[in-house]
Enzyme design. Structure first.
Site, PDB file in Angstrom:
ATOM      1  N   HIS A 114     -36.454  35.849  50.282  1.00 42.63           N
ATOM      2  CA  HIS A 114     -37.130  36.524  51.497  1.00 42.63           C
ATOM      3  C   HIS A 114     -35.903  37.437  52.130  1.00 42.63           C
ATOM      4  CE1 HIS A 114     -36.279  36.318  55.906  1.00 42.63           C
ATOM      5  NE2 HIS A 114     -37.682  36.199  55.945  1.00 42.63           N
ATOM      6  N   ASN A 115     -34.631  36.855  51.883  1.00 46.53           N
ATOM      7  CA  ASN A 115     -33.556  37.807  52.290  1.00 46.53           C
ATOM      8  C   ASN A 115     -33.648  39.111  51.597  1.00 46.53           C
ATOM      9  OD1 ASN A 115     -33.218  35.642  54.141  1.00 46.53           O
ATOM     10  ND2 ASN A 115     -31.000  35.863  54.074  1.00 46.53           N
ATOM     11  N   GLU A 133     -36.172  41.382  52.972  1.00 45.11           N
ATOM     12  CA  GLU A 133     -35.620  41.942  54.360  1.00 45.11           C
ATOM     13  C   GLU A 133     -34.890  43.261  53.857  1.00 45.11           C
ATOM     14  OE1 GLU A 133     -33.946  38.640  56.711  1.00 45.11           O
ATOM     15  OE2 GLU A 133     -32.307  39.985  56.895  1.00 45.11           O
ATOM     16  N   LYS A 171     -36.053  31.173  50.194  1.00 50.48           N
ATOM     17  CA  LYS A 171     -35.215  31.936  51.394  1.00 50.48           C
ATOM     18  C   LYS A 171     -34.492  32.970  50.854  1.00 50.48           C
ATOM     19  CE  LYS A 171     -33.520  32.774  55.150  1.00 50.48           C
ATOM     20  NZ  LYS A 171     -31.870  32.585  55.601  1.00 50.48           N
ATOM     21  N   SER A 218     -35.309  30.596  58.564  1.00 47.09           N
ATOM     22  CA  SER A 218     -35.346  32.175  58.795  1.00 47.09           C
ATOM     23  C   SER A 218     -35.779  32.498  60.204  1.00 47.09           C
ATOM     24  CB  SER A 218     -36.088  33.070  57.812  1.00 47.09           C
ATOM     25  OG  SER A 218     -36.065  34.371  58.268  1.00 47.09           O
TER      26      SER A 218
HETATM   27  P1  NDP Z   1     -21.542  29.231  61.016  1.00 48.03           P
HETATM   28  O1  NDP Z   1     -22.118  29.527  59.679  1.00 48.03           O
HETATM   29  O2  NDP Z   1     -20.889  30.443  61.881  1.00 48.03           O
HETATM   30  O3  NDP Z   1     -20.905  27.794  60.958  1.00 48.03           O
HETATM   31  C1  NDP Z   1     -20.177  27.380  61.949  1.00 48.03           C
HETATM   32  C2  NDP Z   1     -20.405  25.584  61.943  1.00 48.03           C
HETATM   33  O4  NDP Z   1     -20.026  25.095  60.905  1.00 48.03           O
HETATM   34  C3  NDP Z   1     -19.519  25.145  62.997  1.00 48.03           C
HETATM   35  O5  NDP Z   1     -20.289  23.983  63.629  1.00 48.03           O
HETATM   36  C4  NDP Z   1     -18.242  24.484  62.305  1.00 48.03           C
HETATM   37  O6  NDP Z   1     -17.722  23.537  63.192  1.00 48.03           O
HETATM   38  C5  NDP Z   1     -18.898  24.204  61.180  1.00 48.03           C
HETATM   39  N1  NDP Z   1     -17.941  24.211  60.035  1.00 48.03           N
HETATM   40  C6  NDP Z   1     -17.354  25.095  59.319  1.00 48.03           C
HETATM   41  N2  NDP Z   1     -16.608  24.552  58.530  1.00 48.03           N
HETATM   42  C7  NDP Z   1     -16.437  23.224  58.521  1.00 48.03           C
HETATM   43  C8  NDP Z   1     -15.854  22.318  57.763  1.00 48.03           C
HETATM   44  N3  NDP Z   1     -15.126  22.538  56.663  1.00 48.03           N
HETATM   45  N4  NDP Z   1     -16.202  20.819  58.183  1.00 48.03           N
HETATM   46  C9  NDP Z   1     -17.212  20.510  59.062  1.00 48.03           C
HETATM   47  N5  NDP Z   1     -17.678  21.674  59.803  1.00 48.03           N
HETATM   48  C10 NDP Z   1     -17.585  22.976  59.588  1.00 48.03           C
HETATM   49  O7  NDP Z   1     -22.654  28.742  62.056  1.00 48.03           O
HETATM   50  P2  NDP Z   1     -24.256  29.498  62.233  1.00 48.03           P
HETATM   51  O8  NDP Z   1     -24.867  28.376  63.443  1.00 48.03           O
HETATM   52  O9  NDP Z   1     -24.345  30.725  62.280  1.00 48.03           O
HETATM   53  O10 NDP Z   1     -24.841  29.000  60.835  1.00 48.03           O
HETATM   54  C11 NDP Z   1     -25.217  27.630  60.370  1.00 48.03           C
HETATM   55  C12 NDP Z   1     -25.803  27.893  58.931  1.00 48.03           C
HETATM   56  O11 NDP Z   1     -27.153  28.224  59.096  1.00 48.03           O
HETATM   57  C13 NDP Z   1     -24.903  28.712  57.886  1.00 48.03           C
HETATM   58  O12 NDP Z   1     -25.049  28.134  56.554  1.00 48.03           O
HETATM   59  C14 NDP Z   1     -25.580  29.836  58.114  1.00 48.03           C
HETATM   60  O13 NDP Z   1     -25.548  30.807  56.934  1.00 48.03           O
HETATM   61  C15 NDP Z   1     -27.055  29.538  58.291  1.00 48.03           C
HETATM   62  N6  NDP Z   1     -27.945  30.455  58.860  1.00 48.03           N
HETATM   63  C16 NDP Z   1     -27.697  31.174  59.906  1.00 48.03           C
HETATM   64  C17 NDP Z   1     -28.542  32.088  60.409  1.00 48.03           C
HETATM   65  C18 NDP Z   1     -27.908  32.971  61.595  1.00 48.03           C
HETATM   66  O14 NDP Z   1     -28.727  34.009  62.122  1.00 48.03           O
HETATM   67  N7  NDP Z   1     -26.935  32.800  62.102  1.00 48.03           N
HETATM   68  C19 NDP Z   1     -29.968  32.413  60.035  1.00 48.03           C
HETATM   69  C20 NDP Z   1     -30.428  31.210  58.965  1.00 48.03           C
HETATM   70  C21 NDP Z   1     -29.234  30.359  58.485  1.00 48.03           C
HETATM   71  P3  NDP Z   1     -16.752  23.685  64.256  1.00 48.03           P
HETATM   72  O15 NDP Z   1     -17.355  24.005  65.501  1.00 48.03           O
HETATM   73  O16 NDP Z   1     -15.808  22.449  64.261  1.00 48.03           O
HETATM   74  O17 NDP Z   1     -15.881  24.787  63.884  1.00 48.03           O
END
Ligand code: NDP
Length: 478
Positions: free
Chosen positions: A186-187, A190, A183, A128
């Site tokens: 936590h959300n 939140e 987690k 988080s």
């Molecule tokens: P996203 O959730 O938008 O995911 C994008 C990433 O996932 C890219 O690297 C993409 O690769 C990859 N991806 C998607 N589908 C596939 C697939 N089928 N095979 C391989 N790679 C894939 O990114 P975030 O950085 O926002 O979040 C990452 C994780 O962290 C998520 O689970 C999210 O819920 C969690 N999270 C996010 C927070 C936030 O504030 N954003 C906070 C805490 C946790 P490509 O570049 O090739 O498209």
């Protein structure tokens, strides 16, 4: 391989976590489905530390020191399974797959079980703090085997946020899905915190007649007291912001529809399964859904409400002070409910979660970080089997001192027609816990009437049924 950790999935979260590891002296292998992202990271931030960019799964795995630690930061759900399936066959017993995405803890339990059979440690980690937290120090909630924490733990402690007393905001929460469960809650908390703040704002605006700027000032002041928290701080910033396009308060030009990604909903769904009354969190989730029902809201615009009764300046100031009490009391209730859910989850899944350390690692890095959490930690540290946060002497005293004002605020809100589902649900929970007798006696009697569901008596052991359709005599049923 030479990398102590590898990160695959280099969108905002993965990229910033990778940089955080590198800035703390670790060599970090990088991988992303689309190679352009990997190259971009190295071009923009390559000088921040030691990175090993790779362009295939084989190359990535080969870059890792053994036992390997491979962190997945991709979209939760099917993409995470796909990535696990891509890498697991390339790993060896003793290696770790760390999932830092927002996975559902049931998925984490399943993945952990499947990978354990293949000798691989699967570590579900709740992270988080958003993008900024990932880079500068998030609050980290790792599950998985204690063994995996032996080597991964120290690395997470390095990159985690540090509480005001210097301790890292991470600890081994418990086995398999424990980290993702915590987690999730936590959300949920939140969501509740945000809803309560929104209600306080709504009351100050509609009942006290304060401008957004004046409310920002009020929140800034509250933020120097017991409500000191990140969410109150950013609320003041948002309210003080002026829309550059129209010159209006920014909050007035944002459409009043709150969206959600699902972790709050999961919290409530699981709470229903566990039988834990998280009414405050549930109201927060429902308030967001309600805001999105535009048709329903438009169709209801002409429904009658009370005539507004504006307060004079002195009354408005008094009311604002009461709202602070109501907000604080309701916040205590939200955390009481959230920690109840963590305890219930821990009992159900045998996680043996230490509630005091959960509060401790939320003190910095995460979205709900607040001075208040240090007090929760103290309460659970003093007594790990505390039945509820409300059984803690200090919290009980504080909520007792707040209750008159809290009731006044909820009553005023009802009279003036301002919806306060969060404040009201919290107060109802408080009063229900306090009550010597609940009307549940009547509910159970009704159940016996129409369904012969039996009842227990206050004066005798056993279960009973009244012959409602007959002579209404009572029979013992065991
Ligand atoms: P996203 O959730 O938008 O995911 C994008 C990433 O996932 C890219 O690297 C993409 O690769 C990859 N991806 C998607 N589908 C596939 C697939 N089928 N095979 C391989 N790679 C894939 O990114 P975030 O950085 O926002 O979040 C990452 C994780 O962290 C998520 O689970 C999210 O819920 C969690 N999270 C996010 C927070 C936030 O504030 N954003 C906070 C805490 C946790 P490509 O570049 O090739 O498209």
């Amino acid at each position: 391989g030479t990398a102590q950790i590898g990160v695959t999935g280099l969108a905002v979260m993965g990229r910033n976590l990778a940089r955080n590891f590198a800035r703390n002296g670790y060599t970090v292998a990088l991988h992303n489905r689309t190679n352009a992202r990997t190259r971009e990271l190295v071009e923009s931030f390559g000088d921040e530390g030691s990175f090993v960019p790779t362009e295939s799964a084989e190359e990535f795995v080969a870059a890792l020191e053994r036992p390997r630690r491979l962190m997945i930061m991709v979209k939760a759900g099917a993409p995470t399974d796909a990535v696990i399936e891509e890498f697991a066959p390339l790993l060896e017993p003793g290696d770790q797959i760390i999932d830092g995405g927002n996975a559902h803890f049931e998925d984490t339990r399943r993945r952990e079980r499947e990978l354990r059979e293949r000798g691989i440690h699967f570590v579900g980690v709740g992270v988080s703090g958003g993008e900024e937290g990932a880079l500068h120090g998030p609050s980290i909630m790792p599950g998985g085997s204690p063994e995996s924490y032996d080597t991964l733990g120290p690395m997470l402690e390095r990159i985690a946020a540090k509480a005001p007393d210097g301790t890292p905001c991470t600890t081994h929460i418990g086995p398999d899905g424990a980290g993702h469960f915590v987690k999730m809650v936590h959300n949920g908390i939140e969501y509740a915190d945000m809803q309560l703040i929104a209600e306080a704002y709504h009351l100050l605006r509609s009942v006290a007649g304060y401008s957004p700027e004046k409310i920002a000032e009020t929140f800034r002041e509250w933020n120097t007291g017991r409500l000191d928290s990140y969410l109150i701080e950013i609320t003041a910033e948002v309210l003080a912001h002026t829309d550059p396009v129209t010159g209006k308060p920014f909050v007035d030009v944002v459409a009043d529809r709150a969206e959600q990604k699902g972790t709050g909903r999961w919290t409530v769904q699981i709470a229903l399964d566990l039988g834990v009354p998280v009414s405050g969190i549930a109201e927060a989730v429902f308030a967001r859904s309600l805001s999105g029902h535009i048709d329903l809201r438009e169709a209801s615009q002409s429904l009658p409400g009370p005539t507004p009764q504006p307060l004079d300046e002195a009354d408005a100031a008094r009311f604002a002070a009461q709202v602070e009490q109501a907000l604080y009391a309701s916040k205590i209730v939200s955390y009481t409910q959230g920690f109840h859910q963590i305890r219930a989850g821990g009992d159900t899944y045998d996680w043996n979660i230490d509630l005091g350390s959960v509060a401790a690692i939320w003190r910095a890095g995460c979205i709900i970080r607040a001075a208040f959490l240090d007090r929760i930690r103290t309460a659970f540290d003093a007594r790990a089997d505390l039945p509820s946060l409300l059984s803690d002497k200090q919290f009980a005293e504080e909520i007792g001192a707040a209750q008159d004002d809290w009731r006044a605020v909820v009553a005023t809100a009802a009279r003036q027609g301002v919806p306060t589902p969060g404040f009201s649900a919290a107060l109802a929970y408080y009063d229900a816990l306090r009550a010597r007798r609940l009307p549940a006696a009547l509910t159970q009697a009704q159940r016996d009437f129409f369904g012969a569901h039996t009842y227990r008596r206050t004066d005798r052991e056993g279960s009973f049924h009244t012959l409602w359709g007959g002579d209404r005599s009572e029979v013992g049923t065991g």
